[in-house]
Every structure is written in C-alpha cells, then in structure tokens.
Scaffold this active site. Structure first.
Site, PDB file in Angstrom:
ATOM      1  N   HIS A  36       0.820  -1.214   0.000  1.00  0.00           N
ATOM      2  CA  HIS A  36       0.000   0.000   0.000  1.00  0.00           C
ATOM      3  C   HIS A  36       0.852   1.262   0.000  1.00  0.00           C
ATOM      4  O   HIS A  36       0.440   2.295   0.525  1.00  0.00           O
ATOM      5  CB  HIS A  36      -0.935   0.016   1.214  1.00  0.00           C
TER       6      HIS A  36
HETATM    7  C1  LIG Z   1       0.297  -7.202  -4.936  1.00  0.00           C
HETATM    8  C2  LIG Z   1      -0.607  -6.077  -4.514  1.00  0.00           C
HETATM    9  C3  LIG Z   1      -1.744  -6.341  -3.762  1.00  0.00           C
HETATM   10  C4  LIG Z   1      -2.584  -5.301  -3.353  1.00  0.00           C
HETATM   11  N1  LIG Z   1      -3.758  -5.587  -2.729  1.00  0.00           N
HETATM   12  C5  LIG Z   1      -4.663  -4.599  -2.539  1.00  0.00           C
HETATM   13  C6  LIG Z   1      -5.975  -4.886  -2.080  1.00  0.00           C
HETATM   14  O1  LIG Z   1      -6.368  -6.032  -1.878  1.00  0.00           O
HETATM   15  N2  LIG Z   1      -6.826  -3.832  -1.874  1.00  0.00           N
HETATM   16  C7  LIG Z   1      -6.453  -2.547  -2.105  1.00  0.00           C
HETATM   17  O2  LIG Z   1      -7.255  -1.638  -1.882  1.00  0.00           O
HETATM   18  N3  LIG Z   1      -5.218  -2.252  -2.561  1.00  0.00           N
HETATM   19  C8  LIG Z   1      -4.336  -3.246  -2.812  1.00  0.00           C
HETATM   20  N4  LIG Z   1      -3.104  -2.939  -3.330  1.00  0.00           N
HETATM   21  C9  LIG Z   1      -2.740  -1.513  -3.528  1.00  0.00           C
HETATM   22  C10 LIG Z   1      -3.416  -0.854  -4.729  1.00  0.00           C
HETATM   23  O3  LIG Z   1      -3.626  -1.793  -5.765  1.00  0.00           O
HETATM   24  C11 LIG Z   1      -2.526   0.321  -5.196  1.00  0.00           C
HETATM   25  O4  LIG Z   1      -2.322   1.196  -4.106  1.00  0.00           O
HETATM   26  C12 LIG Z   1      -3.154   1.123  -6.325  1.00  0.00           C
HETATM   27  O5  LIG Z   1      -3.595   0.254  -7.346  1.00  0.00           O
HETATM   28  C13 LIG Z   1      -2.141   2.127  -6.864  1.00  0.00           C
HETATM   29  O6  LIG Z   1      -2.728   2.863  -7.912  1.00  0.00           O
HETATM   30  P1  LIG Z   1      -1.927   3.968  -8.753  1.00  0.00           P
HETATM   31  O7  LIG Z   1      -2.865   4.538  -9.736  1.00  0.00           O
HETATM   32  O8  LIG Z   1      -1.279   4.891  -7.784  1.00  0.00           O
HETATM   33  O9  LIG Z   1      -0.778   3.150  -9.456  1.00  0.00           O
HETATM   34  P2  LIG Z   1      -0.899   1.934 -10.483  1.00  0.00           P
HETATM   35  O10 LIG Z   1      -2.240   1.323 -10.475  1.00  0.00           O
HETATM   36  O11 LIG Z   1       0.252   1.042 -10.205  1.00  0.00           O
HETATM   37  O12 LIG Z   1      -0.762   2.626 -11.889  1.00  0.00           O
HETATM   38  C14 LIG Z   1       0.428   3.086 -12.435  1.00  0.00           C
HETATM   39  C15 LIG Z   1       0.433   2.701 -13.913  1.00  0.00           C
HETATM   40  O13 LIG Z   1       1.349   3.533 -14.599  1.00  0.00           O
HETATM   41  C16 LIG Z   1       2.123   2.736 -15.483  1.00  0.00           C
HETATM   42  N5  LIG Z   1       3.382   3.451 -15.680  1.00  0.00           N
HETATM   43  C17 LIG Z   1       4.323   3.712 -14.740  1.00  0.00           C
HETATM   44  N6  LIG Z   1       5.332   4.402 -15.292  1.00  0.00           N
HETATM   45  C18 LIG Z   1       5.029   4.587 -16.595  1.00  0.00           C
HETATM   46  C19 LIG Z   1       5.686   5.228 -17.677  1.00  0.00           C
HETATM   47  N7  LIG Z   1       6.875   5.847 -17.524  1.00  0.00           N
HETATM   48  N8  LIG Z   1       5.094   5.209 -18.909  1.00  0.00           N
HETATM   49  C20 LIG Z   1       3.892   4.607 -19.075  1.00  0.00           C
HETATM   50  N9  LIG Z   1       3.227   3.985 -18.078  1.00  0.00           N
HETATM   51  C21 LIG Z   1       3.790   3.988 -16.857  1.00  0.00           C
HETATM   52  C22 LIG Z   1       2.242   1.406 -14.784  1.00  0.00           C
HETATM   53  O14 LIG Z   1       2.544   0.370 -15.682  1.00  0.00           O
HETATM   54  C23 LIG Z   1       0.860   1.264 -14.149  1.00  0.00           C
HETATM   55  O15 LIG Z   1      -0.062   0.638 -15.004  1.00  0.00           O
HETATM   56  C24 LIG Z   1      -2.253  -3.954  -3.718  1.00  0.00           C
HETATM   57  C25 LIG Z   1      -1.117  -3.682  -4.479  1.00  0.00           C
HETATM   58  C26 LIG Z   1      -0.295  -4.726  -4.903  1.00  0.00           C
HETATM   59  C27 LIG Z   1       0.913  -4.399  -5.737  1.00  0.00           C
END
Ligand SMILES: Cc1cc2nc3c(=O)[nH]c(=O)nc-3n(C[C@H](O)[C@H](O)[C@H](O)COP(=O)(O)OP(=O)(O)OC[C@H]3O[C@@H](n4cnc5c(N)ncnc54)[C@H](O)[C@@H]3O)c2cc1C
Ligand SMILES: *[C@@H]1O[C@H](CO)[C@@H](O)[C@H](O)[C@H]1NC(C)=O
Ligand SMILES: *[C@@H]1O[C@H](CO)[C@@H](O)[C@H](O)[C@H]1NC(C)=O
Ligand SMILES: *[C@@H]1O[C@H](CO)[C@@H](O)[C@H](O)[C@H]1NC(C)=O
Ligand SMILES: *[C@@H]1O[C@H](CO)[C@@H](O)[C@H](O)[C@H]1NC(C)=O
Length: 542
Positions: free
Chosen positions: A482
C-alpha cells in the site's frame, strides 16, 4: 533472514503453480477496440488530454475525460485480458512471483530494507495484480489529505466504480473462522458487509466476482466514448515536455514515449489541454525527476537540466508494514484473498488469506507418465498492518532509464509509534489464534496437545513482552503493497492536484497522498480517477 525465507517459500509456490496454470482464456472485451500497440501510433499527434499510466486512477480518469475531449492514455505494459493467472483469484501468487522478466505484469522491486515488493505494469495497473479487497477511505482522510474533496462528488465517483467492478464476497471456512475469531478477540462491533470504512470487524467488497474472475480499472474503460479515446499499450513515457510561456511561467506541452521496438513518439497537448500523471507512487515521482522537475542540486548531480526546482519530489513516501503468521491447517481449505478485516482503535488493521497450492509429487511425475491429480497444500495467513504509517521514506533515481526501478527506502518502524501499533496488532493476532474459532486449525499432537503448524516464523511466546514483540515486528516485516506518497499534496501538488510551479500538469494517483486512506487504497485511487476527471470537465465548462 526471515524475508529471504519467505522469498524461498514464494519461489517454491511459484514452481508448483507454474505446473498448474489454469487453462481458461479470456478474450479482450469489445470496448478495447480503441487499444493500440504504441508501434502503430504516429510519431507525432495532438490531444486535449494525455494521461500517463493506464493504472488504477489513469483508466477511470481517461474514460471520464473522453466524454467531451480527445484523450490519449499511455501504458507501458500490455493488456491483462487473456492472461489466466492475472485474471483469476487463484493466480494471485503466481503473478506476484513472475516479477523477474522484462515484461511481467508485476514488476518486482526490493526496498533498501530488503523487503520484496511489486508494482503493476499492465493496463489496469496495480488494480490488475492486487488482492481485490475494496473499501472506501476513512472519512478522516478527506479532512486531512489537503485535497479539498467535494464529498458529494466523492460519493458519486465511488458509486460509478462500484456498479462496474465491485462484488460482495462469499465467505468460506477460513474467512468465516477469522471473522468469528476477531469478534471473540474483542474487535467490535461486528458490522457485517459494508464498503464503508468502519471500526470493528467487517466484510469488505472485492473486485473478484463470484466466479473468481478479476475486475480492474481496465474494465472502467467500458465507460469511455470510443471515438474520443486512444489507448496505447507498450508505450513507455520517458519525459514530460515543458515550455516557457510568455510570462516565463513553465507549462507542460506534451510527452515523449517509446514503443516496443524502441521508436520515439511525441504526443502534444492542444490549447487548454493538460498532461495528467497517473504512473503511481513510484512511476510519477520518477518521471518528474527525469523531466527536470525536482530538487535542483539533486537533478544537477545526475546532469538532468532543471526545468523547475521542486524540492519534495520523491520525498514523503510511505509504506504500511505488514507482519503476521502463516499456518498449514490439518484439513484442505478453499482459496481466499482478503475479505474479512478487523479494524482496531489502536492503529492496527487485521486481514487474512488462504492459498491453495497444487502440489505435484515430483516422484510421481517421474515414474508415472500419465497426468495424476495434484495433491493440495493450503497455507492460511493472518496478518496485521499499520493503517497509517508515520515512518517517512523516499525514493531516488537508480538510472536515467525510465524502465529501471528507482531506489526506494521506506524506513519501516523508524517512528516509535509505528512499532507500538505493530505490537498492538501482533498481540491481537495472538488473541485471534487463541480463540475457540481457531481450534479446528490446530493439529492434535501424539501426546494429546493441540498446536498450530507454522510456515515461517511463529509469534513470540510471551505476548505481554513489548520488547520481544517489537523485535518480532522489525525482524519479520514485509509489505502489504500500500505504498503511497512521493508527490504529496501541499508540497509537490496543490489541493487541485496541480503540480506547483508548472502549468497544465497534474498528478492523479496514490503519490499525492500525504496520509494513507486508512484502509486498503484501491477504492480511493479508483474514485480519485473519476473524481478528478469530473472536476476537470467542470472547470472547462466554466
Ligand atoms: C500485490 C498487490 C496487492 C494489493 N492488494 C490490494 C488490495 O487487496 N486492496 C487494495 O485496496 N489495494 C491493494 N493494493 C494496492 C493498490 O492496488 C494500489 O495502491 C493502487 O492500485 C495504486 O494505484 P496507482 O494509480 O497509484 O498506481 P498503479 O495502479 O500502479 O498505476 C500506475 C500505472 O502507470 C504505469 N506506468 C508507470 N510508469 C510509466 C511510464 N513511464 N510510462 C507509461 N506507463 C507507466 C504502470 O505500468 C501502471 O499501469 C495492492 C497492491 C499490490 C501491488
Ligand atoms: C500488439 O502486438 C503484439 C505482437 O507484437 C500482438 O500479439 C498484439 O495482438 C498486439 N495488440 C494490439 C492491441 O494490437
Ligand atoms: C457520502 O457517503 C457516506 C457513506 O455512505 C455518507 O456518510 C455521507 O453522508 C455521504 N456524503 C454526501 C455529501 O453525500
Ligand atoms: C455506508 O454507510 C451509510 C451510512 O453512513 C449507508 O447509508 C450506506 O448504505 C453504507 N454503504 C455500504 C455500501 O455499506
Ligand atoms: C496500543 O494499545 C494500548 C493498550 O490498548 C493503548 O494504550 C495504546 O494507545 C495503543 N497504541 C497506539 C499507538 O495506538
């Protein structure tokens, strides 16, 4: 040491799982007709909005903006549909252990403390590799996150997400026993199923449906207006392009991205358009730094031309430490990820999972050529995390190549209050294990006693000893994934998600959170994508 041990276990699980990959194939849904390989896009093109990162916030954001504007969504990974491990609850661990190769949907990284961790690298982002637990933020989060939330729009945005991808889980034996054990251990009141954050024992939502199929942010693209949206996969953004406007104010004008065969493309924003960063808590600060937005002396040390001095990019990064135990029960159990949670008043948050590992006896596969039905091994886990860690970490570049993970340090337990919360949470795990509901999960010993069979470390014997419990917390720390922060509101972005000092540039992902949402973050991040999309549409109407 213990971390290495658990890595070893994961490696064994993976080897076994690889032998048992499910055979189901899922086709890309029809609405993904607007998805392209970056290789097929022109070397220069113009849009109203460019969303960087097709993750948890990026997909709902792009879908919303496409209602009225021409939008490009750039994702470095591929499409999740059709990958059986990714698309099923059973494939969770297998996906997480396939982190080593260049294009795996989960990109592994290890923080400087030596704790293995992961980030999504696929359309849907981390919501396409996570454990699916879904819960709205703690109401305090809206007051204390410095982002001026309009609660009516917040609620509307949650509902928009929930009607598409959130389900009520059906509890089976392990989750039911944990629920009863939490109640016996005094984690009350029992509130039943709710998507709301609520102290006590509750059943949360899940993004896995009744068949165990995953739903993720990528599914929210079904809301998009297809003619207005272009989704490019295998598009790795390398730099944000910034120009000085007439008042010597800096303004984002586009991005440079690279496709799978190494060709560069320019995507530019039209008048009044914006670049929106949704690359996650590691990806967004990394990209800002690589684009010259960060601390001046730090950027100069890398030879990166300074576009805007913003001293806190990459600072205030947090991760919620996880500790707990795993047991092998005397009877086989079903597969379950997080469904029941215990939310205490003392800063700890308890969760549980059970994993079925198909086990093919190596001897049998050598001597018997015909496929034999696998034996099954279950591992049941009870864990606690700190709901809102106070220990502050940071990230820095490891390379100027965007594909290389930044170097991350979370400084787990550097704040003594985090240790105290972990001690409280670990003691609660002990109380749950001693409850009557857990009796069935012990083995009867030859001398008549009943004991748990632990996989990995057991709890310290003396649960009243704070020193021993504190050592257990530090020694067995792992992550619940997280992590958040890195571009926090009030320091890097203002309360409208705008990067301070650079026009036409916002951050919309978990990196803006100066505090944790108080629960597992995906609901809040999904909501935020929709929320900021609506906010921008409204601003443009004025
Ligand atoms: C294994 C795991 C289990 C989890 N379990 C839970 C759960 O059960 N419940 C819950 O609420 N949360 C859970 N989480 C946490 C939650 O999923 C994350 O906090 C949330 O999805 C993060 O969202 P975000 O938009 O910040 O990043 P992300 O969803 O990671 O999005 C970032 C995106 O940007 C892309 N990206 C990055 N850099 C670049 C670039 N330079 N060019 C193009 N694309 C790029 C990446 O490929 C990715 O698709 C979990 C996380 C993980 C990893
Ligand atoms: C992208 O290209 C790969 C081969 O390089 C192909 O298998 C895949 O179907 C393409 N995807 C899209 C969305 O065009
Ligand atoms: C938003 O939803 C929460 C929980 O369902 C509720 O308590 C709150 O009153 C709602 N707020 C608004 C402004 O609708
Ligand atoms: C959340 O709580 C509110 C009351 O504050 C209630 O009206 C609503 O139904 C709850 N929502 C869910 C999904 O449990
Ligand atoms: C830990 O639990 C004790 C006893 O319940 C309580 O007094 C203390 O405030 C808790 N610590 C934290 C950090 O919440």
């Amino acid at each position: 040491m213990d971390t290495k041990l658990s890595l070893l276990f994961l490696a064994i699980f993976f080897t076994l799982l690889a032998l048992a990959t499910p055979q189901v194939q899922q086709q890309s849904p029809a609405y993904l007709g607007f998805a392209f390989n970056a290789t097929d896009l022109p070397s220069e093109d113009y849009y109203d909005y460019i969303v960087v990162g097709g993750g948890t916030a990026g997909c709902p954001l792009a879908a919303t903006l496409s209602q009225n504007f021409r939008v490009l969504l750039l994702e470095r990974g591929g499409i999740p549909y059709g990958n059986p491990n990714l698309m099923s609850q059973e494939g969770f661990l297998a996906t997480l252990t396939e982190t080593d190769y260049f294009e795996s949907p989960a990109q592994g990284f290890t923080s400087e403390e030596g704790v293995p961790n992961a980030r999504g690298r696929v359309l849907g982002g981390s919501s396409a590799i996570n454990a699916g637990f879904y819960s709205r933020a703690d109401p305090d989060f809206y007051k204390n996150s410095g982002l001026n939330w309009d609660l009516k729009v917040v609620n509307h945005s949650y509902e928009w997400v929930e009607k598409a991808i959130v389900f009520q889980p059906e509890l089976q034996s392990w989750q039911s026993a944990v629920r009863d054990g939490l109640i016996e251990a005094g984690v009350d009141p029992y509130v039943g199923f709710t998507l709301n954050h609520s102290v006590g024992t509750k059943i949360g939502g899940t993004t896995f449906d009744r068949m165990g199929n995953r739903h993720s942010a990528a599914d929210l693209l079904q809301y998009a207006k297809p003619l207005n949206l272009k989704v490019a996969v295998h598009a790795s953004v390398e730099r944000i392009l910034v120009a000085s406007s007439s008042f010597s104010k800096q303004s984002a004008i586009g991005v440079v991205y690279r496709d799978r065969i190494g060709r560069y493309h320019h995507a530019m924003v039209r008048d009044k358009g914006e670049v929106l960063l949704s690359a996650g808590a590691l990806g967004t600060p990394q990209l800002l730094l690589l684009s010259g937005i960060g601390s001046r002396p730090y950027l100069s040390s890398w030879g990166i031309p300074v576009v805007h001095h913003s001293p806190y990019v990459g600072q205030y990064l947090y991760d919620n430490p996880r500790n707990g135990i795993s047991i092998v029960p005397p009877m086989p159990l079903e597969h379950s990820l997080i469904q029941v949670v215990g939310i205490t008043n003392s800063g700890a948050y308890l969760e549980a999972a059970s994993n079925v590992i198909p086990f093919y006896s190596p001897a049998r596969s050598i001597f018997i050529r015909t496929p034999a039905p696998p034996l099954h091994l279950t591992v049941a886990t009870l864990m606690e995390k700190i709901a809102g860690p106070l220990s502050i970490g940071s990230l820095r570049l490891a390379s100027t190549d965007v594909r290389t993970n930044p170097i991350v340090r979370f400084n787990y337990f550097s704040n003594p209050e985090d240790v105290e919360r972990c001690i409280n949470g670990t003691r609660k795990i002990g109380a749950v294990l001693r409850s009557r509901s857990m009796a069935d999960f012990r083995f009867q010993e030859w001398y008549g006693g009943h004991n748990f069979r632990f996989v990995g470390p057991a709890l310290p014997h003396d649960l009243s000893n704070d020193v021993e419990l504190g050592q257990f917390c530090r020694r067995t720390v792992s992550t619940i994934w997280h992590y958040h922060g890195g571009c926090v509101s009030g320091k890097v972005v203002d309360h409208h998600f705008r990067v301070i000092g650079v026009d036409a540039l916002r951050v919309v992902d978990g990196s803006v959170f100066p505090i944790s949402p108080g629960t597992n973050p995906q609901a809040t991040v999904l909501m935020m994508g929709r929320y900021v999309g609506l906010k921008i549409l409204r601003e443009r109407m004025k």
